[in-house]
Design an enzyme around this catalytic site. Structure first.
Site, short mmCIF file in Angstrom:
data_model
loop_
_atom_site.label_atom_id
_atom_site.label_comp_id
_atom_site.label_asym_id
_atom_site.label_seq_id
_atom_site.Cartn_x
_atom_site.Cartn_y
_atom_site.Cartn_z
N GLU A 55 55.15 -14.04 20.76
CA GLU A 55 54.16 -14.45 21.76
C GLU A 55 53.43 -13.25 22.33
OE1 GLU A 55 52.53 -15.41 25.74
OE2 GLU A 55 54.10 -13.96 25.25
N ASP B 297 60.52 -13.33 22.53
CA ASP B 297 60.25 -11.90 22.37
C ASP B 297 59.83 -11.27 23.69
OD1 ASP B 297 57.83 -13.41 22.21
OD2 ASP B 297 56.80 -11.68 21.38
#
Length: 358
Positions: free
Chosen positions: A130, A72
């Site tokens: 994350e 991400d």
């Protein structure tokens, strides 16, 4: 649906995965593409948990290495799709995620496809969420459902490190310090007590604070204690009755989280302090023989990691962990985020040499 060709160069893979939308909470399309690509590799056993994909070799090697990267990014700001740029004659790939951390993820995907017979068993992990709170992280979820997948003799996180090895990481602590007063009309301020004014000593203490530099296992970690947000006030004609100062403490991995909290409470003694977030740091872990072999193989000089990364998760499980990936960490989340093509190639070459004893 987009697909990934894992025979592409790591630089081309970086461009491809950066151009697939993957802001936190929107990783599914990229996760699907990674899942489809690695399931086609006969030498890998694949497990999926949400938008986290784990692919493992099962060769019966004496040692296992975990190599992980998140898929991400933080929100885009006009910096996708990627484009090629040249700076001082050196080629770069510009765009959101190129540094944090699609360059590292692309290297991992290419090597996962290519290395069917490494000298160690490898667990590849590509995980979601994350860049947001830890409770959403794919690693948090995986640790709860499949902790066995974290097992290894060394973990390598592909976080940007300028192609160098960064050992461990600082811990991070956030607290909110509050002051309270009494509301009144600002035309009759003497009738109230100004909570914002009462916060002045908090800011004064933080401004005067002298952070330490602490050597841990040969690496010098720099600490920092800073106000990062302040809020208070009701209206333009009202004396405020509440002020909140958010404070972030980045602490060396020689301190435990409990010690870090005690230190901040000591600095802010006399004020109402609430802990809102805490993540332990990680010691470098470079004393493990396998880590030393890795450092020698990639020809790196170890440095400390000042920011927090998921190496801390592995360290807490007793797995020594380091950061090793392309990209300048100071450009992570930057609107001019860009990664050197040469660094992508260097990291790929270093990892391949170590994993094949070549």
């Amino acid at each position: 649906m987009p697909t990934l060709d894992l025979t592409l160069s790591a630089a081309d893979l970086t461009r491809a995965i950066c151009d697939i939308p993957s802001v936190s909470d929107d990783e599914r399309v990229l996760a699907d593409a990674i899942d489809e690509a690695v399931r086609a590799l006969a030498h890998l056993e694949v497990h999926r948990d949400g938008d986290t994909i784990v692919a493992r070799t099962q060769l019966g090697r004496a040692q296992r290495v975990v190599i992980a990267g998140h898929i991400d990014t933080v929100p885009v700001n006009g910096n996708v799709p990627t484009r090629d740029v040249e700076i001082d004659g050196e080629p770069f790939i510009w765009g959101r995620g190129t540094v944090d951390m699609k360059g590292g993820t692309a290297v991992q995907l290419r090597l996962a496809a290519e290395l069917a017979d490494p000298v160690v068993d490898i667990t590849w992990i590509w995980y979601d969420h994350e860049e947001v709170e830890a409770s959403k992280s794919g690693l948090t979820r995986l640790a709860a459902t499949r902790p066995d997948l974290f097992a290894g003799d060394l973990a390598i996180l592909g976080e940007p490190s300028n192609g160098e090895v960064e050992g461990g990481c600082n811990g991070t602590l956030r607290v909110v310090a509050r002051t309270r007063g009494r509301r009144s009309h600002s035309a009759r301020a003497w009738m109230g007590e100004n909570a914002i004014h009462a916060a002045a000593p908090i800011l004064a203490r933080l401004a005067a604070y002298e952070p330490r530099e602490i050597v841990v296992d040969g690496l010098a970690y720099r600490e920092g204690l800073n106000a990062v947000r302040i809020s208070g006030g009701v209206a333009g004609n009202v004396i405020p009755d509440l002020c909140e100062v958010e404070v972030n403490f980045r602490f060396a991995p020689s301190r435990s989280g409990e010690q870090a909290v005690a230190h901040v409470r000591e600095v802010l003694e006399g004020f109402d302090v609430e802990v809102t977030d805490l993540a332990e740091g990680a010691r470098p872990g470079l004393d493990a023989p396998i880590a030393q072999d890795f450092v020698r193989a990639v020809g790196a000089t170890p440095r400390p990691k000042y920011g927090w990364t998921d190496v801390a998760r592995f360290s807490a499980l007793g797995v020594p962990a380091v950061n090793y990936g392309p990209g300048d960490p100071s450009l992570a989340h930057h609107d001019e985020e860009r990664v050197s093509v040469a660094q992508i190639e260097d990291v790929e070459r270093g990892l391949r040499a170590w994993l094949t004893a070549g």
